[in-house]
Design an enzyme around this catalytic site. Structure first.
Site, mmCIF file in Angstrom:
data_model
loop_
_atom_site.group_PDB
_atom_site.id
_atom_site.type_symbol
_atom_site.label_atom_id
_atom_site.label_comp_id
_atom_site.label_asym_id
_atom_site.label_seq_id
_atom_site.Cartn_x
_atom_site.Cartn_y
_atom_site.Cartn_z
ATOM 1 N N HIS A 1 -12.612 -2.603 2.218
ATOM 2 C CA HIS A 1 -11.306 -2.911 2.337
ATOM 3 C C HIS A 1 -10.954 -2.498 4.176
ATOM 4 O O HIS A 1 -10.281 -3.374 4.467
ATOM 5 C CB HIS A 1 -10.551 -1.726 1.328
ATOM 6 C CG HIS A 1 -9.038 -1.889 1.273
ATOM 7 N ND1 HIS A 1 -8.272 -1.678 0.208
ATOM 8 C CD2 HIS A 1 -8.180 -2.154 2.290
ATOM 9 C CE1 HIS A 1 -7.002 -1.766 0.625
ATOM 10 N NE2 HIS A 1 -6.981 -2.121 1.936
ATOM 11 N N HIS B 1 -7.526 -3.174 8.343
ATOM 12 C CA HIS B 1 -8.732 -3.817 7.918
ATOM 13 C C HIS B 1 -9.537 -4.023 9.034
ATOM 14 O O HIS B 1 -10.365 -5.179 9.269
ATOM 15 C CB HIS B 1 -8.507 -5.113 7.233
ATOM 16 C CG HIS B 1 -7.336 -4.915 6.030
ATOM 17 N ND1 HIS B 1 -6.857 -5.859 5.323
ATOM 18 C CD2 HIS B 1 -6.916 -3.762 5.332
ATOM 19 C CE1 HIS B 1 -6.108 -5.245 4.368
ATOM 20 N NE2 HIS B 1 -6.230 -4.016 4.406
ATOM 21 N N GLU C 1 0.899 -1.213 0.009
ATOM 22 C CA GLU C 1 0.019 0.161 0.001
ATOM 23 C C GLU C 1 0.863 1.333 0.147
ATOM 24 O O GLU C 1 0.295 2.353 0.327
ATOM 25 C CB GLU C 1 -0.934 0.149 1.247
ATOM 26 C CG GLU C 1 -1.795 -1.098 1.228
ATOM 27 C CD GLU C 1 -3.110 -0.926 0.137
ATOM 28 O OE1 GLU C 1 -2.857 -0.117 -0.647
ATOM 29 O OE2 GLU C 1 -3.881 -1.766 0.107
ATOM 30 N N TYR D 1 -8.414 21.855 22.138
ATOM 31 C CA TYR D 1 -8.842 20.860 23.060
ATOM 32 C C TYR D 1 -7.546 20.092 23.508
ATOM 33 O O TYR D 1 -6.852 19.604 22.646
ATOM 34 C CB TYR D 1 -9.993 19.761 22.847
ATOM 35 C CG TYR D 1 -10.350 18.710 23.700
ATOM 36 C CD1 TYR D 1 -11.035 19.057 24.875
ATOM 37 C CD2 TYR D 1 -10.014 17.431 23.529
ATOM 38 C CE1 TYR D 1 -11.383 17.847 25.691
ATOM 39 C CE2 TYR D 1 -10.168 16.361 24.639
ATOM 40 C CZ TYR D 1 -10.800 16.504 25.451
ATOM 41 O OH TYR D 1 -11.157 15.527 26.294
#
Length: 223
Positions: free
Chosen positions: A164, A104, A84, A219
């Site tokens: 995915h 995943h 990836e 924050y």
């Protein structure tokens, strides 16, 4: 490469491996699915450290570090980078991301098959920039998937990938991981609320989410 840069890379790799192992411990990843990257500033050009392809995180050592330039050229390590890589590099090239986490996770992946956008079930969607979109499906590891993801990430720090999983980014590994965990929790919450027969969960409006986004500015505390 200077000794200082080498030390920075070593620390970043150690933190990356710890984050990758945490995705497994927290049930966001099974086996070798998912991947993590972190960007290290360098005088010779920024280096993106990434998890290698097909290696269980508990087996990674300092000697297994994998690094590429923003153009995808591998300059560190012998192991093959995650499949990836195009997705990670697309984020690092176009955003202020220091770290990217892709998983995943079960609930996030389930939601990606049901809707085009995660319904506004909880105000913490504001922490990701707004309603979480689902990127259209494309084959994993492709430029097409990376392009689909970037469109879904416009003005957001996280999105779902159709059939995915999920991807988030942040200014640190901790922030990217926390956003992944938060997204998975919101997906789980929506699935749980929607599973009650005869009832539909109430949802927040965009103005309500904008109100939360404003309140979230600044924050947190440094420590």
């Amino acid at each position: 490469m200077t000794e200082t840069e080498q030390e920075a890379i070593s620390r970043a790799w150690s933190d990356l491996v710890a984050t990758a192992r945490r995705t497994v411990t927290d049930g966001l990843v099974v086996g070798t699915s998912g991947n993590v990257s972190v960007r290290v500033r360098s005088g010779a050009g920024d280096l993106v450290l990434v998890t290698p392809s097909g290696v269980h995180y508990d087996r990674l050592t300092a000697a297994d570090a994998v690094g590429v330039r923003l153009d995808g050229r591998q300059v560190l390590g012998e192991l093959t980078p995650t499949s990836e890589l195009p997705m990670h590099l697309a984020i690092h090239r176009t955003t202020d991301a220091v770290a990217v986490v892709h998983t995943h996770a079960v609930h996030a992946t389930a939601v990606s098959t049901l809707v085009d956008e995660l319904p506004l079930i909880h105000y913490m969607a504001a922490a990701l920039g707004g309603p979480v979109r689902v990127a259209p499906y494309a084959l994993y590891g492709t430029d097409e998937l990376a392009a689909n993801m970037l469109r879904a990430l416009e003005d957001r720090t996280g999105c779902l990938l159709r059939n995915h999983g999920a991807v988030t980014y942040g200014t640190s590994l901790d922030q990217a991981f926390d956003r992944t965990a938060q997204l998975e929790w919101m997906c789980r919450l929506w699935l749980a609320a929607g599973s009650v027969p005869g009832r539909a969960p109430t949802l927040l409006s965009e103005p309500q989410l904008d109100e939360v986004a404003e309140k979230l500015r600044g924050y947190g505390q440094s420590r």
